[in-house]
Scaffold this active site. Structure first.
Site, mmCIF file in Angstrom:
data_model
loop_
_atom_site.group_PDB
_atom_site.id
_atom_site.type_symbol
_atom_site.label_atom_id
_atom_site.label_comp_id
_atom_site.label_asym_id
_atom_site.label_seq_id
_atom_site.Cartn_x
_atom_site.Cartn_y
_atom_site.Cartn_z
ATOM 1 C CD GLU A 156 -4.124 11.827 2.567
ATOM 2 O OE1 GLU A 156 -4.322 13.005 2.257
ATOM 3 O OE2 GLU A 156 -4.993 10.941 2.477
ATOM 4 C CG ASP A 157 -2.751 6.685 4.643
ATOM 5 O OD1 ASP A 157 -3.522 7.560 5.051
ATOM 6 O OD2 ASP A 157 -3.047 5.894 3.728
ATOM 7 C CG ASP B 93 -2.077 -0.975 1.090
ATOM 8 O OD1 ASP B 93 -2.941 -0.737 0.226
ATOM 9 O OD2 ASP B 93 -2.111 -1.983 1.821
ATOM 10 N NE ARG C 266 -6.279 0.650 8.521
ATOM 11 C CZ ARG C 266 -5.962 0.760 7.224
ATOM 12 N NH1 ARG C 266 -5.115 1.689 6.831
ATOM 13 N NH2 ARG C 266 -6.474 -0.061 6.344
ATOM 14 C CB CYS D 280 -4.821 7.871 -0.508
ATOM 15 S SG CYS D 280 -6.555 7.860 -0.161
ATOM 16 C CG HIS E 159 -7.983 6.822 6.194
ATOM 17 N ND1 HIS E 159 -7.405 6.168 5.126
ATOM 18 C CD2 HIS E 159 -7.243 6.491 7.275
ATOM 19 C CE1 HIS E 159 -6.365 5.467 5.546
ATOM 20 N NE2 HIS E 159 -6.239 5.643 6.850
ATOM 21 N NE ARG F 79 -0.544 1.849 4.009
ATOM 22 C CZ ARG F 79 -1.039 2.997 3.573
ATOM 23 N NH1 ARG F 79 -2.331 3.240 3.702
ATOM 24 N NH2 ARG F 79 -0.277 3.913 3.011
HETATM 25 C C1 CIR Z 1 -5.306 1.009 3.169
HETATM 26 O O1 CIR Z 1 -6.290 0.310 3.503
HETATM 27 O O2 CIR Z 1 -4.513 1.465 3.975
HETATM 28 C C2 CIR Z 1 -5.082 1.288 1.706
HETATM 29 N N1 CIR Z 1 -5.508 0.150 0.940
HETATM 30 C C3 CIR Z 1 -5.810 2.517 1.289
HETATM 31 C C4 CIR Z 1 -5.295 3.754 1.939
HETATM 32 C C5 CIR Z 1 -6.067 4.962 1.571
HETATM 33 N N2 CIR Z 1 -5.442 6.125 2.107
HETATM 34 C C6 CIR Z 1 -6.080 7.204 2.495
HETATM 35 O O3 CIR Z 1 -7.320 7.228 2.533
HETATM 36 N N3 CIR Z 1 -5.357 8.222 2.916
#
Ligand code: CIR
Length: 258
Positions: free
Chosen positions: A68-69, A63, A136, A253, A166, A88
């Site tokens: 962004e995460d 991922d 998360r 993201c 999110h 992640r």
């Molecule tokens: C996840 O579940 O972490 C990824 N498949 C998708 C992340 C999406 N990120 C975001 O909304 N900032």
């Protein structure tokens, strides 16, 4: 208004097809198509007056294109988060070098265990940040974030999430007091002072648009949202993100904008 000068993205890796998904948008991503969509995303951003740092793909983290995460960048500091998704969590180590190109060590802050936080849960509205408390992002992560932001004269408030992954899955700030809201966020008292544009359920995915220097990038295939954003007076660009949607990922993201 020009607010952002820089964008960081990471190329999707082949392992992305095994990325985390809720299954809300079924199907496995097509990797070749995802690369093309990423190219289009980068060219849309490059039309918004920003320079773009493109990080290489990292096969260890399926991922990791959702850059962004693992970090949050503010006007005064960068914050390395502590992603709550186990697969992640290590992405936080891989983003630091890119952040160091833009921030000195004393302006890089860290969310530490047992606190967890993912950037997708943080919505910047000027100097105030709304933070989703989600699967998360936990209470301790929000407490640490609040403390860090306060050091730099910024504020933060918690928004409990019930349905979405999110915070920014369902609500996004477009500057100028304009906010796209959908589903569980439509009636939240937190956002009542903004000019809220309600997104219909059938276009829920497009609540995740991004404002970049007066242009709003909108995902392809959502005519109601596209028109609503244009009616607000923004220039728009449309990018297909269908392969990322299969992993619950959207436009915000895929980049850090600052
Ligand atoms: C996840 O579940 O972490 C990824 N498949 C998708 C992340 C999406 N990120 C975001 O909304 N900032």
């Amino acid at each position: 208004m020009k607010k952002f000068n820089h964008v960081i993205v990471r190329r999707p890796c082949r392992a992305m097809v095994e990325g985390i998904t809720s299954g809300l948008y079924p199907g496995k991503p097509d990797y070749e198509r995802a690369l093309e969509e990423h190219d289009d995303y980068i060219s849309a951003l490059s039309r918004c007056g920003v320079d773009i740092t493109i990080l290489p793909k990292d096969e260890r983290y399926p991922d990791s294109c959702f850059v962004e995460d693992p970090a949050l960048i503010t006007r005064a500091c960068a914050i390395i988060t502590n992603p709550g998704a186990e697969s992640r969590n290590g992405e936080k180590y891989e983003i630091i070098d890119a952040i160091r190109q833009f921030f000195p060590e004393d302006k890089i802050e860290y969310i530490k265990a047992p606190g967890t936080l993912e950037g997708g849960d943080v919505m910047m509205c000027g100097d105030h940040f709304f933070v989703g408390r989600s699967a998360r992002t936990n209470e301790e992560g929000i407490r640490q974030l609040t403390e860090i932001l306060a050091k730099y004269g910024m504020t933060c408030s918690e928004v409990p999430l019930e349905e979405v992954l999110h915070l920014k899955t369902g609500v996004n700030y477009l500057e100028d007091n304009n906010m796209l809201v959908c589903g569980e966020f439509v009636d939240k008292p937190d956002f009542q002072s903004y000019n809220r544009v309600v997104i219909p359920e059938e276009e829920a995915y497009a609540a995740n648009c991004i404002w970049v220097n007066d242009t709003v990038i909108v995902p392809e295939g959502y005519p109601t949202v596209l028109k609503a954003v244009q009616d607000l007076g923004y220039k728009t660009l449309v990018v297909d993100t269908s392969e990322y949607r299969k992993l619950d990922g959207g436009l915000s993201c895929l980049s850090l904008r600052f």
